[in-house]
Design a protein around this motif. Structure first.
Motif, PDB file in Angstrom:
ATOM      1  N   ASP A  25      33.959 -27.432 -13.782  1.00 61.29           N
ATOM      2  CA  ASP A  25      34.098 -27.775 -12.517  1.00 61.29           C
ATOM      3  C   ASP A  25      33.831 -26.688 -11.349  1.00 61.29           C
ATOM      4  N   THR A  26      34.314 -25.515 -11.810  1.00 63.66           N
ATOM      5  CA  THR A  26      34.055 -24.384 -10.893  1.00 63.66           C
ATOM      6  C   THR A  26      32.574 -23.750 -11.070  1.00 63.66           C
ATOM      7  N   ALA A  27      32.004 -23.775 -12.155  1.00 62.62           N
ATOM      8  CA  ALA A  27      30.588 -23.298 -12.098  1.00 62.62           C
ATOM      9  C   ALA A  27      29.516 -24.270 -12.087  1.00 62.62           C
ATOM     10  N   VAL A  28      29.943 -25.513 -12.004  1.00 62.98           N
ATOM     11  CA  VAL A  28      28.773 -26.456 -11.685  1.00 62.98           C
ATOM     12  C   VAL A  28      28.052 -26.149 -10.128  1.00 62.98           C
ATOM     13  N   ILE A  29      28.717 -25.942  -9.303  1.00 60.79           N
ATOM     14  CA  ILE A  29      28.536 -25.440  -8.242  1.00 60.79           C
ATOM     15  C   ILE A  29      27.474 -24.358  -8.091  1.00 60.79           C
ATOM     16  N   SER A  30      27.420 -23.624  -9.308  1.00 58.13           N
ATOM     17  CA  SER A  30      26.395 -22.393  -9.236  1.00 58.13           C
ATOM     18  C   SER A  30      24.857 -23.008  -9.373  1.00 58.13           C
ATOM     19  N   GLY A  31      24.626 -24.028  -9.859  1.00 53.80           N
ATOM     20  CA  GLY A  31      23.399 -24.482 -10.074  1.00 53.80           C
ATOM     21  C   GLY A  31      22.912 -25.375  -8.860  1.00 53.80           C
ATOM     22  N   ALA A  32      23.687 -25.829  -7.936  1.00 55.69           N
ATOM     23  CA  ALA A  32      23.665 -26.951  -7.213  1.00 55.69           C
ATOM     24  C   ALA A  32      23.913 -26.399  -5.935  1.00 55.69           C
ATOM     25  N   GLU A  33      24.389 -25.073  -5.348  1.00 54.69           N
ATOM     26  CA  GLU A  33      24.689 -24.617  -4.347  1.00 54.69           C
ATOM     27  C   GLU A  33      23.483 -24.506  -3.232  1.00 54.69           C
ATOM     28  N   LYS A  34      22.361 -23.877  -3.747  1.00 51.91           N
ATOM     29  CA  LYS A  34      21.310 -23.778  -3.008  1.00 51.91           C
ATOM     30  C   LYS A  34      20.612 -25.215  -2.667  1.00 51.91           C
ATOM     31  N   SER A  35      20.852 -26.335  -3.354  1.00 50.81           N
ATOM     32  CA  SER A  35      20.407 -27.605  -3.173  1.00 50.81           C
ATOM     33  C   SER A  35      21.363 -28.230  -2.126  1.00 50.81           C
ATOM     34  N   ILE A  36      22.445 -27.892  -2.384  1.00 53.80           N
ATOM     35  CA  ILE A  36      23.616 -28.485  -1.186  1.00 53.80           C
ATOM     36  C   ILE A  36      23.265 -27.964  -0.050  1.00 53.80           C
ATOM     37  N   GLN A  37      22.874 -26.602   0.033  1.00 53.27           N
ATOM     38  CA  GLN A  37      22.523 -25.746   1.393  1.00 53.27           C
ATOM     39  C   GLN A  37      21.635 -26.367   1.922  1.00 53.27           C
ATOM     40  N   GLN A  84      41.033 -19.871 -22.345  1.00 58.04           N
ATOM     41  CA  GLN A  84      40.275 -18.937 -21.514  1.00 58.04           C
ATOM     42  C   GLN A  84      38.948 -19.102 -22.290  1.00 58.04           C
ATOM     43  N   PHE A  85      38.612 -19.181 -23.729  1.00 57.51           N
ATOM     44  CA  PHE A  85      37.540 -19.407 -24.077  1.00 57.51           C
ATOM     45  C   PHE A  85      36.982 -20.924 -23.878  1.00 57.51           C
ATOM     46  N   ALA A  86      37.887 -21.736 -23.518  1.00 54.05           N
ATOM     47  CA  ALA A  86      37.331 -23.102 -23.187  1.00 54.05           C
ATOM     48  C   ALA A  86      36.915 -22.988 -21.875  1.00 54.05           C
ATOM     49  N   ILE A  87      37.347 -22.437 -21.081  1.00 53.69           N
ATOM     50  CA  ILE A  87      36.998 -22.155 -19.686  1.00 53.69           C
ATOM     51  C   ILE A  87      35.593 -21.388 -19.460  1.00 53.69           C
ATOM     52  N   ILE A  88      35.398 -20.550 -20.254  1.00 55.37           N
ATOM     53  CA  ILE A  88      34.194 -19.898 -20.175  1.00 55.37           C
ATOM     54  C   ILE A  88      33.089 -20.802 -20.978  1.00 55.37           C
ATOM     55  N   PHE A  89      33.530 -21.318 -22.033  1.00 59.04           N
ATOM     56  CA  PHE A  89      32.695 -22.327 -22.807  1.00 59.04           C
ATOM     57  C   PHE A  89      32.117 -23.361 -21.854  1.00 59.04           C
ATOM     58  N   GLY A  90      33.090 -23.939 -20.937  1.00 59.83           N
ATOM     59  CA  GLY A  90      32.929 -24.928 -20.100  1.00 59.83           C
ATOM     60  C   GLY A  90      31.642 -24.405 -19.097  1.00 59.83           C
ATOM     61  N   MET A  91      31.957 -23.347 -18.581  1.00 62.96           N
ATOM     62  CA  MET A  91      30.945 -22.701 -17.622  1.00 62.96           C
ATOM     63  C   MET A  91      29.575 -22.569 -18.443  1.00 62.96           C
ATOM     64  N   LEU A  92      29.523 -22.081 -19.762  1.00 67.17           N
ATOM     65  CA  LEU A  92      28.177 -21.809 -20.599  1.00 67.17           C
ATOM     66  C   LEU A  92      27.744 -23.324 -20.542  1.00 67.17           C
ATOM     67  N   VAL A  93      28.460 -24.290 -20.963  1.00 63.58           N
ATOM     68  CA  VAL A  93      27.790 -25.636 -21.187  1.00 63.58           C
ATOM     69  C   VAL A  93      27.215 -25.931 -19.752  1.00 63.58           C
ATOM     70  N   VAL A  94      27.962 -25.896 -18.859  1.00 64.45           N
ATOM     71  CA  VAL A  94      27.493 -26.224 -17.382  1.00 64.45           C
ATOM     72  C   VAL A  94      26.033 -25.382 -16.998  1.00 64.45           C
ATOM     73  N   TYR A  95      26.058 -24.170 -17.313  1.00 64.28           N
ATOM     74  CA  TYR A  95      24.876 -23.277 -16.980  1.00 64.28           C
ATOM     75  C   TYR A  95      23.412 -23.900 -17.924  1.00 64.28           C
ATOM     76  N   PHE A  96      23.992 -24.539 -19.010  1.00 66.79           N
ATOM     77  CA  PHE A  96      22.792 -24.818 -19.768  1.00 66.79           C
ATOM     78  C   PHE A  96      22.365 -26.319 -19.363  1.00 66.79           C
ATOM     79  N   VAL A  97      23.467 -27.123 -18.757  1.00 62.23           N
ATOM     80  CA  VAL A  97      23.368 -28.645 -18.334  1.00 62.23           C
ATOM     81  C   VAL A  97      22.382 -28.206 -17.070  1.00 62.23           C
TER      82      VAL A  97
END
Length: 462
Positions: free
Chosen positions: A25-37, A156-169
């Motif tokens: 949830d916290t990292a999904v914005i990284s790929g979308a923030e410029k589009s939101i802008q 914490q591994f799951a937090i980072i893994f969630g970020m990694l997954v959403v980067y790939f997504v």
């Protein structure tokens, strides 16, 4: 004992899905923030300040969720609080991906639509705030003392893994598409993708038990002993149960400062320093940072994926060392590594040198964080507080963490406009101060049971 270990690992896996959704949830914005802008902010002539507040809006919810976590975890239990978080994650993913639902026309950005998007992101933030506090608390209260550090670090591994997954997504959704398509449709799919892990988390939570510490607080000692027996064996379970009962004497209205103010201050400062070293700047704005180095959009997202892989690898380092080396040595080494990385990036920024060196030092910085302050802060927050005040104390520490996170993330764009070198130098300075704080104030908790934590602090005055 093998079956017991498999049982606790299975329970931990379910609880860590809360961490995975926290990261997602916290990292999904990284790929979308410029589009939101482009879609919701610039299309209406709004300022970069509004963009920064929108990018960070979920963090307001995180603060609220952090504050509510103690009340809910004490009132309805750790498990039910996680169920509430799962529901909020799901609603937020649906609403953020389609904020026009019920009230607005699709394809017509308005101030109202921007506010609705922020509302759905705030709901997700409440879920993150709840999960960030209660997932490690749940694992810490279930885990045997000798592997508690490893199991809580898995969160914490799951937090980072969630970020990694959403980067790939995000990368997969954007790859090969036009910027117009990403700005109108792609960002929606990025948010909607979160419904899958959120639904899985909610379903699996129905199959795990409540923690024995909460059950004992709720005067359900027979059930608490049953779960302790399954995890630790009958003989050990009786000893732990006896310690729990002793630690919960006169718990009807425990005061926050029953064990002195120092423990609360340490919990808050652990949380604040974890954010003031600047890690979430790298996580939220990673693609933009790499683009500022000259990378194309697709390449910047790919470099973000590479950084995510580094994060996973060094979080694994922490998992395998936290119960061997201890909490303090890892935090001190991590602070030193972060300081080196940030001061180097600061120097390169002042000299206007952009290139592979900047990427290398960002990786040194994030790797140092992921092997130390990333997982170890959550381990300490989940374990240092005595049973009687854990719910309240964790809530305060986590709320402080999200408040610090919001401050750092929302001020980053303005700080960078003033001076990139100054900005990264500030994070380097915070890394040095965090090292001194750990060295002087933080006790070692390796191998201690949750009930033994009371011995580290001032005894309550009966």
């Amino acid at each position: 004992m093998k079956n017991n270990r498999l049982y606790i690992i299975a329970i931990t896996f379910v609880a860590t899905l809360g961490g995975l959704l926290f990261g997602y949830d916290t990292a999904v914005i990284s790929g979308a923030e410029k589009s939101i802008q482009a879609y919701l902010v610039e299309s209406q002539g709004l300022s970069s300040l509004i963009h920064g507040l929108t990018t960070s809006s979920a963090l307001i919810g995180c603060i609220i969720g952090g504050l509510l976590s103690g009340v809910l975890a004490s009132a309805v239990g750790r498990k039910r609080t996680l169920l509430i978080a799962a529901f909020l994650f799901f609603i937020s993913a649906m609403g953020s991906g389609y904020p026009e639902f019920l009230f607005f026309e699709k394809g017509e950005p308005t101030i109202g639509l921007l506010l609705m998007f922020n509302f759905y992101r705030l709901i997700g933030g409440v879920g993150v705030g709840l999960a960030s506090a209660v997932s490690p608390m749940y694992i810490g209260e279930m885990a045997p003392a000798h592997i508690r550090g490893q199991l809580v670090s898995l969160n914490q591994f799951a937090i980072i893994f969630g970020m990694l997954v959403v980067y790939f997504v995000n990368w997969g959704i954007a790859s090969g598409q036009t910027i117009e398509w990403i700005n109108s449709i792609g960002w929606r799919r990025m948010f909607l993708s979160e419904t899958i892990p959120a639904g899985l988390f909610g379903i699996l939570l129905f199959f795990v038990p409540e923690t024995p510490r909460y059950l004992s607080l709720a005067n359900r000692d027979d059930k608490a002993l049953e779960i302790l027996t399954r995890i630790n064996g009958a003989e050990k379970a009786k000893l732990i149960m006896a310690d729990i009962k002793i630690s919960l004497r006169h718990h009807s209205s425990p005061k926050l400062f029953s064990f002195g103010k120092k423990i609360i201050v340490i919990g808050i400062l652990l949380s604040v320093f974890q954010q003031f070293v600047g890690i979430n700047v790298a996580l939220y704005y990673a693609p933009r940072i790499f683009e500022s180095m000259g990378a194309a959009k697709d390449a910047s997202l790919l470099q973000t994926v590479i950084m995510g892989l580094v994060n996973v690898i060094f979080t694994v380092v922490a998992i395998f060392t936290v119960d061997k080396w201890g909490r303090k040595p890892l935090l001190i080494v991590g602070s030193a590594g972060m300081a080196i990385g940030m001061f180097a990036i600061s120097a390169l920024a002042f000299m206007k040198i952009i290139g592979i060196g900047t990427l290398v030092f960002i990786i040194i910085y994030t790797a140092s964080f992921m092997m130390s302050w990333g997982p170890i802060t959550w381990v300490l927050i989940s374990e240092i507080f005595p049973n009687k005040i854990r719910g309240k104390a964790v809530a305060i520490a986590v709320a402080a963490q999200w408040a610090a996170n919001y401050f750092i993330s929302s001020t980053y764009p303005a700080m960078m406009e003033f001076s990139g070198g100054f900005t990264y130098g500030f994070y380097g300075l915070m890394s040095i101060i965090s090292l001194i704080f750990v060295w002087k104030m933080v006790p070692e908790t390796k191998g201690k049971t949750l009930e033994e934590m009371e011995d580290l602090w001032e005894k309550p005055k009966d």
